[in-house]
Design an enzyme around this catalytic site. Structure first.
Site, PDB file in Angstrom:
ATOM      1  N   ASP A 192       9.349   2.331   0.050  1.00 46.52           N
ATOM      2  CA  ASP A 192       8.310   3.025   0.799  1.00 46.52           C
ATOM      3  C   ASP A 192       8.457   2.613   2.262  1.00 46.52           C
ATOM      4  O   ASP A 192       8.013   1.548   2.677  1.00 46.52           O
ATOM      5  CB  ASP A 192       6.926   2.654   0.256  1.00 46.52           C
ATOM      6  CG  ASP A 192       5.811   3.396   1.001  1.00 46.52           C
ATOM      7  OD1 ASP A 192       6.124   4.112   1.983  1.00 46.52           O
ATOM      8  OD2 ASP A 192       4.646   3.254   0.602  1.00 46.52           O
ATOM      9  N   LYS A 214       4.408   8.456   9.081  1.00 53.45           N
ATOM     10  CA  LYS A 214       3.991   7.817  10.337  1.00 53.45           C
ATOM     11  C   LYS A 214       4.889   8.175  11.534  1.00 53.45           C
ATOM     12  O   LYS A 214       4.743   9.254  12.080  1.00 53.45           O
ATOM     13  CB  LYS A 214       3.806   6.316  10.108  1.00 53.45           C
ATOM     14  CG  LYS A 214       2.644   6.087   9.114  1.00 53.45           C
ATOM     15  CD  LYS A 214       2.035   4.715   9.082  1.00 53.45           C
ATOM     16  CE  LYS A 214       0.752   4.775   8.258  1.00 53.45           C
ATOM     17  NZ  LYS A 214       0.667   3.901   7.122  1.00 53.45           N
ATOM     18  N   TYR A 255       0.861  -1.192   0.000  1.00 49.34           N
ATOM     19  CA  TYR A 255       0.000   0.000   0.000  1.00 49.34           C
ATOM     20  C   TYR A 255       0.888   1.230   0.000  1.00 49.34           C
ATOM     21  O   TYR A 255       1.852   1.305   0.762  1.00 49.34           O
ATOM     22  CB  TYR A 255      -0.877  -0.008   1.254  1.00 49.34           C
ATOM     23  CG  TYR A 255      -1.750   1.216   1.414  1.00 49.34           C
ATOM     24  CD1 TYR A 255      -2.881   1.398   0.614  1.00 49.34           C
ATOM     25  CD2 TYR A 255      -1.457   2.185   2.376  1.00 49.34           C
ATOM     26  CE1 TYR A 255      -3.688   2.516   0.777  1.00 49.34           C
ATOM     27  CE2 TYR A 255      -2.269   3.298   2.545  1.00 49.34           C
ATOM     28  CZ  TYR A 255      -3.387   3.454   1.738  1.00 49.34           C
ATOM     29  OH  TYR A 255      -4.185   4.558   1.899  1.00 49.34           O
TER      30      TYR A 255
HETATM   31  C1  LIG Z   1       0.257   4.536   5.708  1.00 45.91           C
HETATM   32  C2  LIG Z   1       1.080   4.291   4.515  1.00 45.91           C
HETATM   33  C3  LIG Z   1       1.124   5.202   3.448  1.00 45.91           C
HETATM   34  C4  LIG Z   1       0.221   6.402   3.360  1.00 45.91           C
HETATM   35  O1  LIG Z   1       0.473   7.312   4.366  1.00 45.91           O
HETATM   36  P1  LIG Z   1      -0.684   8.386   4.737  1.00 45.91           P
HETATM   37  O2  LIG Z   1      -0.013   9.272   5.743  1.00 45.91           O
HETATM   38  O3  LIG Z   1      -1.814   7.588   5.274  1.00 45.91           O
HETATM   39  O4  LIG Z   1      -1.032   9.090   3.488  1.00 45.91           O
HETATM   40  C5  LIG Z   1       2.023   4.968   2.419  1.00 45.91           C
HETATM   41  N1  LIG Z   1       2.819   3.890   2.437  1.00 45.91           N
HETATM   42  C6  LIG Z   1       2.794   2.990   3.430  1.00 45.91           C
HETATM   43  C7  LIG Z   1       3.736   1.828   3.397  1.00 45.91           C
HETATM   44  C8  LIG Z   1       1.904   3.152   4.489  1.00 45.91           C
HETATM   45  O5  LIG Z   1       1.841   2.216   5.442  1.00 45.91           O
END
Ligand SMILES: *Cc1c(COP(=O)(O)O)cnc(C)c1O
Length: 429
Positions: A238, A266, A143
């Site tokens: 990511d 995060k 994601y």
């Molecule tokens: C949560 C998440 C995102 C998106 O971050 P948001 O702050 O919710 O837009 C992107 N990549 C990964 C791996 C994530 O867990």
């Protein structure tokens, strides 16, 4: 008989009349209704009905020091009096950029955004601008945010609700997105070589945290690194979950594989909206106003999130040597005790874990990619989840999410959690 509704239930009923599904992000909704939180401190959430929960969701990962960590709250309080948004650069932004470049191996330059989705979206644009190529590759179950061209087999909410593709996304948009199975080096090699003329970037969660915890098989990330390098494809890690979680320098430090670019979020904000994308100077120089790739945001580098970010990252840097081993040993202890419980109950479920993240899968077969994750019984997981809630333990409400630990989770919390797991598991037998 009149059934007495809890305050959470009443709020949910009311919310549903105005907010689609009663929630502002889909995974927060679960049957029969989610509890509404009033307060959070350390390892605990307290709901509007006064129930207390040991929290393993931790805002979906960010709260690695637990809720309302003193150093972050104090830094933010101090900042508020001085204003919350300037629209000019600040000294603290420079300090934060320097810190991120010192901590994250692939960070030579950094651009701040407010959310992880913006960070990955911008990183992909920069990679396209830099290479002059169109296609991107992502992996099933990874994601990267809820926007068009990465919302294909994207895990978590999408998986839970059985909508790997969303309505409202034109086919043309995802035509340039190649989706590959995780942990399949042979198909990876074949496809990268075949597509090298068109492929701008490969984006990957080095550990998948959005279908539960799924680890890279030995050598998989190394192979990906070699193939992308040899074929002039930008490799983007990511690390919105794994950054500052697997190690101070993220998964790239933990696995010793250095991507060309990385995204952070995060944990980085200490509970405030803050994210970043980083990378090699040669690539990052393409960003406006220096280069021709446009990226902008009113709240990028806002002074409140920046001080929160400085407070948490400085704490993690200063305590690096003890902090990460302590987090890891908490998680190892939890997994060991849970494994014992499974043995006692004669249940053969899978537990995946790394550093301070774990998940238990309701399947007897090993879980290493999207297809194997999908074999897990999510209905049984939700029965188990409900059993845990009744015992004061809150896991993210989906089989396809990750449980996180914070430094605030005590040995007593872990012990109580394991006892609750035992009771709740027995209900699902
Ligand atoms: C949560 C998440 C995102 C998106 O971050 P948001 O702050 O919710 O837009 C992107 N990549 C990964 C791996 C994530 O867990």
């Amino acid at each position: 008989m009149v059934r007495i509704m809890s305050k959470s239930e009443r709020l949910f009923e009311k919310a549903k009349r105005m907010v689609p599904g009663g929630v502002n992000s889909p995974v927060r909704a679960f049957e029969p209704y989610p509890f509404f939180t009033k307060q959070a401190k350390g390892s605990r959430l307290i709901d509007v009905d006064g129930h207390e929960y040991i929290d393993y969701c931790l805002g979906y990962g960010p709260m690695i020091l637990g809720h309302a960590p003193a150093q972050v709250i104090q830094a933010v309080k101090n900042q508020l009096e001085n204003g919350t948004l300037y629209g000019t650069p600040t000294e603290n932004e420079v300090k934060l950029a320097e810190l991120v470049c010192n901590l994250v191996p692939s960070a030579e330059m950094v651009r701040l955004t407010s959310t992880g989705a913006e960070a990955t979206m911008s990183a992909i644009r920069v990679a396209r601008g830099y290479t002059g190529k169109k296609k991107i590759m992502k992996f099933e179950g990874c994601y990267h945010g809820a926007y068009d061209y990465v919302l294909v087999k994207a895990g978590s909410g999408a998986t839970t609700f059985g909508m790997p593709d969303s309505l409202g996304i034109p086919e043309e948009t995802v035509r340039n997105t190649i989706v590959m199975p995780f942990n399949d080096p042979d198909r990876l090699e074949e496809t990268i070589k075949e597509e090298r003329e068109n492929l701008a970037a490969v984006i990957i969660e080095p550990v998948i945290g959005n279908i539960g915890v799924v680890l890279p098989k030995e050598g998989f990330l190394e192979t990906l690194r070699e193939l992308t390098e040899a074929n002039d494809v930008v490799l983007i890690f990511d690390e919105v979950i794994t950054g500052f979680r697997l190690a101070l320098g993220g998964a790239q430090e933990y696995y010793r594989v250095k991507p060309d670019m990385a995204t952070l979020g995060k944990i980085m904000g200490g509970g405030f909206p803050m994210a970043a994308f980083v990378g090699k100077t040669e690539i990052m120089e393409k960003i406006s106003p220096l280069g021709k790739v446009y990226q902008a945001g009113t709240f990028n580098g806002n002074p409140v999130s920046v001080v929160a970010s400085l407070a948490i990252l400085e704490f993690l840097r200063d305590n690096n040597e003890s902090f990460y081993p302590e987090m890891q040993s908490k998680c190892e202890r939890m997994v060991k005790l849970l494994t014992q419980v499974l043995g006692e109950l004669n249940m053969k479920l899978q537990i995946n874990s790394v550093a301070s993240m774990f998940q238990m899968f309701f399947t007897e077969k090993p879980v290493y990619d999207y297809a194997s994750v999908k074999k897990a019984d999510s209905k049984r997981f939700m029965d188990f989840h409900r059993g845990l809630l009744e015992r004061g333990v809150f896991l993210p409400p989906s089989q396809f999410e990750t449980c996180f630990l914070s430094i605030a989770h005590s040995d007593k919390d872990i012990k109580r959690t394991v006892d609750s797991f035992r009771d709740a598991l027995e209900l699902t037998k």
